[in-house]
Design an enzyme around this catalytic site. Structure first.
Site, PDB file in Angstrom:
ATOM      1  N   SER A 217      70.308   8.218  91.786  1.00 33.05           N
ATOM      2  CA  SER A 217      68.914   7.878  92.094  1.00 33.05           C
ATOM      3  C   SER A 217      69.707   5.958  92.177  1.00 33.05           C
ATOM      4  O   SER A 217      70.176   5.317  91.515  1.00 33.05           O
ATOM      5  CB  SER A 217      68.133   7.737  91.097  1.00 33.05           C
ATOM      6  OG  SER A 217      66.893   7.336  91.844  1.00 33.05           O
TER       7      SER A 217
ATOM      8  N   TYR B 253      66.795   7.532  81.603  1.00 37.45           N
ATOM      9  CA  TYR B 253      66.663   8.596  83.296  1.00 37.45           C
ATOM     10  C   TYR B 253      67.739   7.810  84.017  1.00 37.45           C
ATOM     11  O   TYR B 253      68.738   8.044  84.472  1.00 37.45           O
ATOM     12  CB  TYR B 253      65.133   8.362  83.703  1.00 37.45           C
ATOM     13  CG  TYR B 253      65.167   8.866  85.529  1.00 37.45           C
ATOM     14  CD1 TYR B 253      65.973   9.945  85.755  1.00 37.45           C
ATOM     15  CD2 TYR B 253      65.493   8.089  86.763  1.00 37.45           C
ATOM     16  CE1 TYR B 253      65.815  10.502  86.448  1.00 37.45           C
ATOM     17  CE2 TYR B 253      65.531   8.399  88.204  1.00 37.45           C
ATOM     18  CZ  TYR B 253      65.964   9.945  87.755  1.00 37.45           C
ATOM     19  OH  TYR B 253      65.910  10.111  89.109  1.00 37.45           O
TER      20      TYR B 253
HETATM   21  N1  LIG Z   1      62.019  13.023  93.995  1.00 37.37           N
HETATM   22  C1  LIG Z   1      62.217  11.421  93.571  1.00 37.37           C
HETATM   23  O1  LIG Z   1      61.786  10.713  94.449  1.00 37.37           O
HETATM   24  C2  LIG Z   1      63.521  11.516  93.018  1.00 37.37           C
HETATM   25  C3  LIG Z   1      64.950  10.185  93.519  1.00 37.37           C
HETATM   26  C4  LIG Z   1      65.740   9.304  92.782  1.00 37.37           C
HETATM   27  C5  LIG Z   1      66.083  11.037  92.789  1.00 37.37           C
HETATM   28  N2  LIG Z   1      65.882  12.402  92.190  1.00 37.37           N
HETATM   29  C6  LIG Z   1      66.634  12.874  91.613  1.00 37.37           C
HETATM   30  O2  LIG Z   1      66.663  14.151  92.480  1.00 37.37           O
HETATM   31  C7  LIG Z   1      67.108  15.430  92.110  1.00 37.37           C
HETATM   32  C8  LIG Z   1      66.237  16.671  92.640  1.00 37.37           C
HETATM   33  O3  LIG Z   1      65.405  16.277  92.078  1.00 37.37           O
HETATM   34  P1  LIG Z   1      63.121  16.408  92.877  1.00 37.37           P
HETATM   35  O4  LIG Z   1      63.061  15.117  92.762  1.00 37.37           O
HETATM   36  O5  LIG Z   1      63.701  17.433  93.970  1.00 37.37           O
HETATM   37  O6  LIG Z   1      62.523  16.979  91.899  1.00 37.37           O
HETATM   38  P2  LIG Z   1      62.343  18.408  91.085  1.00 37.37           P
HETATM   39  O7  LIG Z   1      61.652  19.046  92.722  1.00 37.37           O
HETATM   40  O8  LIG Z   1      61.167  18.111  90.123  1.00 37.37           O
HETATM   41  O9  LIG Z   1      63.669  19.631  91.166  1.00 37.37           O
HETATM   42  C9  LIG Z   1      64.028  19.464  90.150  1.00 37.37           C
HETATM   43  C10 LIG Z   1      64.924  20.505  90.250  1.00 37.37           C
HETATM   44  O10 LIG Z   1      65.695  20.399  88.663  1.00 37.37           O
HETATM   45  C11 LIG Z   1      65.944  21.607  88.324  1.00 37.37           C
HETATM   46  N3  LIG Z   1      66.055  21.842  86.698  1.00 37.37           N
HETATM   47  C12 LIG Z   1      65.727  20.780  85.937  1.00 37.37           C
HETATM   48  N4  LIG Z   1      66.178  20.637  84.099  1.00 37.37           N
HETATM   49  C13 LIG Z   1      66.804  22.362  84.456  1.00 37.37           C
HETATM   50  C14 LIG Z   1      67.570  22.754  83.984  1.00 37.37           C
HETATM   51  N5  LIG Z   1      67.300  22.537  82.137  1.00 37.37           N
HETATM   52  N6  LIG Z   1      68.287  23.595  83.932  1.00 37.37           N
HETATM   53  C15 LIG Z   1      68.678  24.233  85.384  1.00 37.37           C
HETATM   54  N7  LIG Z   1      67.672  23.955  86.293  1.00 37.37           N
HETATM   55  C16 LIG Z   1      66.581  22.675  85.960  1.00 37.37           C
HETATM   56  C17 LIG Z   1      64.736  22.118  88.620  1.00 37.37           C
HETATM   57  O11 LIG Z   1      64.488  23.390  87.974  1.00 37.37           O
HETATM   58  P3  LIG Z   1      62.986  23.826  87.887  1.00 37.37           P
HETATM   59  O12 LIG Z   1      61.641  23.724  89.165  1.00 37.37           O
HETATM   60  O13 LIG Z   1      63.167  25.778  88.330  1.00 37.37           O
HETATM   61  O14 LIG Z   1      62.764  24.048  86.512  1.00 37.37           O
HETATM   62  C18 LIG Z   1      63.925  21.482  90.158  1.00 37.37           C
HETATM   63  O15 LIG Z   1      64.966  22.397  90.929  1.00 37.37           O
HETATM   64  C19 LIG Z   1      67.363  15.184  90.590  1.00 37.37           C
HETATM   65  O16 LIG Z   1      68.313  14.967  89.949  1.00 37.37           O
HETATM   66  C20 LIG Z   1      66.204  13.918  90.558  1.00 37.37           C
HETATM   67  O17 LIG Z   1      66.428  12.912  89.620  1.00 37.37           O
HETATM   68  C21 LIG Z   1      64.744  12.427  92.592  1.00 37.37           C
END
Ligand SMILES: NC(=O)c1ccc[n+]([C@@H]2O[C@H](COP(=O)([O-])OP(=O)(O)OC[C@H]3O[C@@H](n4cnc5c(N)ncnc54)[C@H](OP(=O)(O)O)[C@@H]3O)[C@@H](O)[C@H]2O)c1
Length: 244
Positions: free
Chosen positions: A130, A143
């Protein structure tokens, strides 16, 4: 790496960036192993992509996931969780959970998958970090620290992962359920959230072209470079224009 026929393990494939990445990889002809907790959503992604669903909590048993995945050419370590608020009021257990999901699990999976990749002389490791890990963010200290840890892990690993590509992806604000889940929605109008498909396209391009570092959107490399070159100026600007 040519993704056609490549065996790709995507963590966090049940939602957001991970689901979009799985779909983009499937369009390139990759064979997918999809990890996530929500079995129903994961099954939906598996159906759309022809991938194998491997439901489970990443923090419980990474070795079990690696064994179920079988041989892996590309790891997309994407699963992650956020939390926003002052550190002093963070609920018990949240700090440990964020470190376990965002940092320990990708390092464990790497430890498990890298030896076979190195032996085959074919492999690519992608870490969805991130911009928070490069800049630091008010009220997201834990985070941001997990993501900074991931960046340092990947940077260091490059020196020993011979023949295996290493990419870090630094998204800014992405339109996924991430913010609702962390308990604080994203309410600012700028920077505008980008669709998860844009991050997915960047992941695919990074693997195909062997890129080390990808910012999404690309202009985010400017504050990251300013933070590195002139930290005092960066902090003054962040105080002035950052989230109040
Ligand atoms: N959205 C943003 O603005 C943003 C910005 C920078 C970086 N990121 C990074 O991008 C990545 C994906 O995030 P996203 O935005 O796509 O969010 P999201 O839609 O909330 O997806 C998060 C994913 O991580 C999985 N997960 C969380 N805890 C877990 C665990 N204990 N075991 C197995 N799976 C787990 C969730 O699984 P379930 O849904 O099945 O629980 C889901 O598939 C993350 O690492 C986040 O930090 C996001």
């Amino acid at each position: 790496m040519d993704l056609a026929g490549a065996r790709v393990l995507v963590t966090g494939a049940s939602s957001g960036i991970g689901a979009a990445t799985a779909e983009a990889m499937a369009r390139r002809g990759a064979r997918l192993a999809l990890a996530g907790r929500d079995a129903a959503r994961l099954a939906g992604v598996a159906e759309r992509t022809g991938g194998r669903a491997l439901p489970g909590d990443l923090t419980a048993d990474a070795a079990d996931l690696a064994a179920r995945a079988g041989p892996v050419d590309v790891l997309v370590a994407n699963a992650g969780e956020g939390w926003s608020g002052p550190l002093t009021v963070m609920p018990d257990g949240t700090l440990e959970r964020l470190v376990a999901v965002n940092l320990t699990a990708p390092m464990r999976l790497t430890r498990l998958l890298l030896p076979a990749m190195a032996e085959r002389g074919r492999g690519h490791l992608v870490y969805v970090a991130s911009i928070a890990g490069a800049l630091g963010v008010r009220e997201e200290a834990v985070y941001a620290a997990t993501k900074a840890g991931l960046l340092a892990f990947a940077e260091s690993l490059r020196y020993e992962a011979r023949g295996v590509g290493v990419t870090v992806v630094l998204p800014g604000v992405v339109d996924t359920p991430f913010f609702e889940r962390r308990g604080r929605p994203y309410t600012r109008s700028r920077p505008a959230p980008v669709p998860p498909e844009r991050v997915a396209a960047a992941v695919v391009a990074a693997v195909e072209r062997g890129r080390a570092e990808v910012y999404v959107p690309g202009w985010l490399r400017v504050p990251a470079r300013l933070r590195g070159a002139a930290p005092g100026t960066f902090r003054a600007l962040a105080r002035r224009f950052g989230r109040p």
